[in-house]
Design an enzyme around this catalytic site. Structure first.
Site, short mmCIF file in Angstrom:
data_model
loop_
_atom_site.label_atom_id
_atom_site.label_comp_id
_atom_site.label_asym_id
_atom_site.label_seq_id
_atom_site.Cartn_x
_atom_site.Cartn_y
_atom_site.Cartn_z
N GLU A 82 0.84 -1.21 0.00
CA GLU A 82 0.00 0.00 0.00
C GLU A 82 0.87 1.25 0.00
O GLU A 82 1.80 1.39 0.81
CB GLU A 82 -0.94 0.04 1.21
CG GLU A 82 -1.77 1.34 1.19
CD GLU A 82 -2.99 1.34 2.10
OE1 GLU A 82 -2.90 0.76 3.20
OE2 GLU A 82 -4.01 1.92 1.71
N GLY A 132 0.98 4.92 1.03
CA GLY A 132 0.27 5.82 1.94
C GLY A 132 -0.08 5.13 3.25
O GLY A 132 -0.99 4.31 3.31
N ASP A 192 5.56 5.24 2.68
CA ASP A 192 5.18 6.64 2.92
C ASP A 192 6.42 7.52 2.84
O ASP A 192 7.53 7.06 3.11
CB ASP A 192 4.50 6.80 4.30
CG ASP A 192 3.51 7.96 4.30
OD1 ASP A 192 2.29 7.71 4.32
OD2 ASP A 192 3.97 9.14 4.26
N ASP A 221 -2.94 4.69 -2.27
CA ASP A 221 -3.62 5.67 -1.42
C ASP A 221 -2.60 6.73 -1.02
O ASP A 221 -2.50 7.12 0.13
CB ASP A 221 -4.22 4.96 -0.19
CG ASP A 221 -5.09 5.89 0.65
OD1 ASP A 221 -5.57 6.93 0.14
OD2 ASP A 221 -5.30 5.57 1.85
N HIS A 234 -2.71 11.01 -4.47
CA HIS A 234 -3.98 11.19 -5.18
C HIS A 234 -3.85 12.17 -6.35
O HIS A 234 -4.84 12.69 -6.84
CB HIS A 234 -5.11 11.64 -4.25
CG HIS A 234 -5.24 10.81 -3.02
ND1 HIS A 234 -5.18 9.44 -3.06
CD2 HIS A 234 -5.40 11.14 -1.72
CE1 HIS A 234 -5.31 8.96 -1.83
NE2 HIS A 234 -5.43 9.97 -1.00
N ASP A 281 -9.43 7.35 -3.97
CA ASP A 281 -9.67 8.80 -3.98
C ASP A 281 -9.68 9.36 -5.41
O ASP A 281 -9.12 10.42 -5.68
CB ASP A 281 -8.65 9.51 -3.08
CG ASP A 281 -8.83 9.11 -1.63
OD1 ASP A 281 -9.44 9.87 -0.86
OD2 ASP A 281 -8.41 7.99 -1.27
#
Ligand SMILES: C[S@@+](CC[C@H](N)C(=O)[O-])C[C@H]1O[C@@H](n2cnc3c(N)ncnc32)[C@H](O)[C@@H]1O
Length: 217
Positions: A42, A44, A67, A109, A112, A138
């Protein structure tokens, strides 16, 4: 057994039904993998809500969160791994995949931004394991209401939603496309691998076929 949404509500991810309401949509697509051993990637992590959710829902999976914010490393532990870097940098993504293996589920995620959502799809969908699932979240940032508040278009002349619609044209049109040219080389090469593109409220879930000729799973 708890549903994905019940777990998400407990871990306070905004993917749960008290906010974006993605998880009830995803549960149908992801439940078959619930006890499998695989890698979920993932982009984010933020406050760790979604990686904790995935960790509980997929106890046998390796959950990898990416991240740019250093402090997100504190959400690692158990089957959750966090790596810090810019997910728009291909070498960072390839290092992570080298370390944890080819993902079966990818969730974008991150920023965006249209250009990031599109280029990340172009880099990662070909790598996604066959039979896997790719999620772009999103997608409402593709629409004017959000463009007024932030430059979500970035460097892209086409929104991520419109790009996925172009891809969907090739998936659904298939041989009947006749002399209609795919939008670009990524779509031309990869549409035959896409089993389905499902649009939900603010999100889309793509399934990757198990082989180029097979139908959607
Ligand atoms: C919407 S939050 C993630 C929420 C989390 N997935 C959840 O559901 O609980 C977006 C995160 O993406 C990170 N981010 C933004 N741009 C990024 C990039 N280029 N590479 C990696 N992470 C990025 C931000 O720092 C932020 O923490």
């Amino acid at each position: 057994m708890k549903s994905l949404d019940e777990i998400g509500l407990e871990h306070r991810t905004d993917k749960a039904s008290n906010h974006h309401d993605f998880l009830r949509f995803y549960d149908r697509r992801l439940s078959a993998l619930r006890n499998h051993s695989f890698t979920l990637l993932e982009i984010g992590v933020y406050r760790g809500g979604s990686v904790r959710t995935w960790s509980e829902y997929f106890p046998n999976a390796t959950i990898v969160g990416l991240d740019i914010t250093e402090e997100c490393v504190k959400y690692a532990g158990g089957n959750i791994h966090v790596r810090i870097g810019d997910a728009t940098h291909t070498d960072f993504l390839f290092d992570v995949i080298q370390e944890f293996g080819v993902p079966t589920v990818i969730v974008d995620d991150g920023s965006h931004r249209w250009d990031h959502q599109i280029t990340t799809l172009q880099v990662l969908f070909p790598i996604l394991r066959k039979g896997g699932v790719y999620i772009v979240e999103d997608l409402d940032t593709s629409f004017n209401g959000h463009l007024k508040s932030a430059p979500f278009d970035g460097l892209s002349p086409i929104s991520a939603f419109d790009y996925l619609v172009k891809l969907s044209r090739c998936v659904t049109g298939d041989n009947a496309l006749d002399d209609e040219r795919p939008h670009d080389l990524f779509i031309a090469d990869n549409a035959p691998w896409v089993g389905s593109v499902e649009f939900g409220r603010r999100t889309a879930v793509l399934s990757k076929k198990t082989d180029r000729q097979a139908g959607s799973f």
